[in-house]
Design an enzyme around this catalytic site. Structure first.
Site, PDB file in Angstrom:
ATOM      1  N   ASP A   1       0.994  -1.180   0.024  1.00  0.00           N
ATOM      2  CA  ASP A   1      -0.022   0.006  -0.122  1.00  0.00           C
ATOM      3  C   ASP A   1       0.759   1.174   0.103  1.00  0.00           C
ATOM      4  O   ASP A   1       1.617   1.627   1.104  1.00  0.00           O
ATOM      5  CB  ASP A   1      -0.935   0.030   1.096  1.00  0.00           C
ATOM      6  CG  ASP A   1      -2.183   0.808   1.023  1.00  0.00           C
ATOM      7  OD1 ASP A   1      -2.210   1.503   0.202  1.00  0.00           O
ATOM      8  OD2 ASP A   1      -3.082   0.484   1.810  1.00  0.00           O
TER       9      ASP A   1
ATOM     10  N   ASP B   1      -2.494   2.336  -6.034  1.00  0.00           N
ATOM     11  CA  ASP B   1      -1.533   2.366  -5.175  1.00  0.00           C
ATOM     12  C   ASP B   1      -1.453   1.013  -4.277  1.00  0.00           C
ATOM     13  O   ASP B   1      -0.948   1.209  -3.183  1.00  0.00           O
ATOM     14  CB  ASP B   1      -1.711   3.485  -4.352  1.00  0.00           C
ATOM     15  CG  ASP B   1      -3.047   3.647  -3.681  1.00  0.00           C
ATOM     16  OD1 ASP B   1      -4.010   2.999  -4.166  1.00  0.00           O
ATOM     17  OD2 ASP B   1      -3.216   4.233  -2.630  1.00  0.00           O
ATOM     18  N   GLU B   2      -2.355   0.035  -4.668  1.00  0.00           N
ATOM     19  CA  GLU B   2      -2.504  -1.053  -3.744  1.00  0.00           C
ATOM     20  C   GLU B   2      -2.389  -2.326  -4.357  1.00  0.00           C
ATOM     21  O   GLU B   2      -3.075  -2.698  -5.619  1.00  0.00           O
ATOM     22  CB  GLU B   2      -3.745  -0.927  -3.020  1.00  0.00           C
ATOM     23  CG  GLU B   2      -4.013  -1.944  -1.994  1.00  0.00           C
ATOM     24  CD  GLU B   2      -5.143  -1.890  -1.123  1.00  0.00           C
ATOM     25  OE1 GLU B   2      -5.642  -2.479  -0.355  1.00  0.00           O
ATOM     26  OE2 GLU B   2      -6.052  -1.003  -1.685  1.00  0.00           O
TER      27      GLU B   2
END
Length: 500
Positions: free
Chosen positions: A11, A105-106
């Site tokens: 993350d 973003d993950e």
């Protein structure tokens, strides 16, 4: 059931805001809020400095401004964030063929599938090396969670924030989960959490104590069985490398309700064109056209029409969306409109669609590529300068927009490489020497450095190769606890739960 902690969850820390701080030296260490800046705007991401004031993702922007009036408020640069995300995902795919992106973003990574890890020690090394590679390539930080399942790896990355690594040792899962809130478990949202709370169940331990039969009675058969299994730390979900796209859609929320029926119709046509542009960009077509209308009283209506075959023809989608709009009463005003296409395929059957008017101009080619999501098309004399976006001046060089209004635009001239804040200048909005610009890379490398970095980052790391003989056994792995507290509401993205 997997026992080694070889599922990795990455993350990126406060991704949008961190990218803006890295790009703009004057904002480093300052409160930064990224999101829609209109009266109905919503926070997409807040930097950790802004979160100190209580600003969180998914919060109305007006509330954020009251909490942190001195923060920098910026319009998102999604193209810029996407380019950074592609660099990060490339690093993940160098570790394993099984990478499951959840957003820009993950992502989850199955380290064992790529032979990047097989026990606690090798998993820790892979996670630490990944964090270092991300910093070297993007200049940003990411938090890593390692565990034997996706659920636990995600919980570990939450505890690692910001800029840390947490590994959950096999055998410690139940002790870790027990005191946590029921909202920690996947699929437990506000409504289910409140329902469980009214039944006296607030922690994961209490879910396990309630028993499977009671959970089925409270939340239903499918959800009850799943909740009980997760409370016992059982999560068999695999890392899925590719997720099938089920629909493509676009929508706009308007600062002022639209009452004019003609204007509503024009907005639907514009949204249809944008939707088809995305559809074509993904190399897809679709059979079902969907119209979404949120009215003045927040009631939301959805209408759909299924065609005889898949299409990516803008004329067909426009006409279908217009027919759907005819069935919706917009008398009191409209605050949101959306157009989507589902029933996707990778081919078209244009000969089936006699309903498309012949000879229509393909408006996809007329849409300005620089037009902001949800923005109005502007006449050339009404140049828009979104806060935070990049510009270039023929005399002063590269900079970014601090603000604009009353015919003036204020620009701070600085680049990611600058050691300190740059100088500020104000210009007329129609100044011919000032033009929009592309974002600059956060980490500047010459060709030789790029080649060397590519070889170092993508090549297998010798210390992470599986030994020829049996593993030496379990190794105690220390964790790096997060240096700042992490609330559940501090997550970025679109939805009730935000993401850092």
């Amino acid at each position: 059931m997997r026992t080694a902690p070889t599922i990795l969850h990455l993350d990126m820390d406060a991704f949008f805001a961190s990218a803006e701080q890295a790009s703009k030296p004057s904002l480093r260490g300052k409160a930064v809020v990224v999101g829609g800046l209109g009266p109905r705007g919503v926070v997409a991401t807040a930097s950790y400095e802004a979160r100190v004031f209580g600003v969180n993702s998914a919060m109305p922007m007006a509330q954020a401004r009251r909490l942190a009036p001195n923060a920098a408020y910026l319009v998102p640069r999604f193209g810029f964030y996407r380019s950074i995300s592609e660099q990060v995902m490339a690093l993940l795919r160098a570790l394993s063929p099984l990478v499951e992106p959840l957003s820009l973003d993950e992502a989850f990574v199955d380290l064992e599938a790529g032979e990047a890890a097989w026990d606690a020690e090798s998993a820790r090394r892979a996670g630490e090396r990944l964090r270092a590679d991300i910093r070297a390539v993007t200049g940003l930080t990411g938090s890593v969670g390692l565990a034997a399942s996706k659920m636990l790896a995600k919980i570990a990355s939450e505890r690692a924030k910001p800029d840390g690594l947490v590994l959950i040792e096999p055998g410690s899962e139940r002790a870790l989960l027990g005191p946590l809130s029921v909202r920690t478990l996947p699929g437990v949202g506000p409504a289910t959490g409140d329902h469980l709370r009214r039944a006296g169940i607030t922690t994961v331990d209490e879910i396990a104590e309630a028993g499977e039969d009671e959970l089925v009675r409270l939340v239903g058969k499918a959800h009850g069985h799943a909740l009980y299994a997760m409370a016992l730390a059982h999560d068999e979900r695999p890392v899925v490398a590719e997720r099938e796209t089920k629909s493509v859609s676009v929508e706009d929320t308007y600062d002022v309700d639209i009452h004019d029926r003609i204007r509503v119709g024009l907005e639907v046509q514009r949204l249809a064109d944008r939707c088809v542009r995305r559809l074509r960009g993904a190399g897809l077509s679709g059979r079902t056209i969907v119209l979404k209308v949120r009215r003045y009283d927040f009631s939301t209506l959805t209408r759909s029409e299924t065609l005889r075959g898949p299409t990516d023809d803008p004329g067909v989608v426009r006409e279908a969306a217009a027919r759907l709009l005819d069935s919706v009463d917009t008398t009191g005003g409209v605050r949101l409109l959306g157009v989507g296409v589902s029933g996707l395929a990778d081919y078209t059957q244009e000969d089936l669609f006699a309903q498309a008017a012949g000879g229509q101009v393909d408006l996809l080619e007329e849409e300005h590529p620089e037009e902001e999501e949800g923005g109005e098309r502007q006449a050339p004399v009404e140049r828009r300068w979104p806060a935070g976006h990049d510009v270039r001046h023929s005399g002063f060089g590269h900079g970014w927009v601090q603000g604009s209004g009353l015919g003036r635009v204020t620009v701070r001239f600085e680049t990611p490489e600058d050691a300190g804040p740059g100088r500020v200048r104000t210009f007329r909005t129609d100044d011919p020497e000032l033009e929009p610009a592309e974002p600059l890379p956060l980490v500047k490398r010459d060709a030789g450095e790029l080649a060397a970095a590519s070889g170092q980052l993508v090549a297998p790391h010798p210390e992470n190769r599986r030994p020829a003989g049996p593993s030496a056994g379990s190794v105690q792995v220390s964790s790096e606890p997060a240096s700042l507290p992490k609330s559940r509401s501090g997550r970025e993205g679109g939805g009730a739960t935000s993401r850092p």
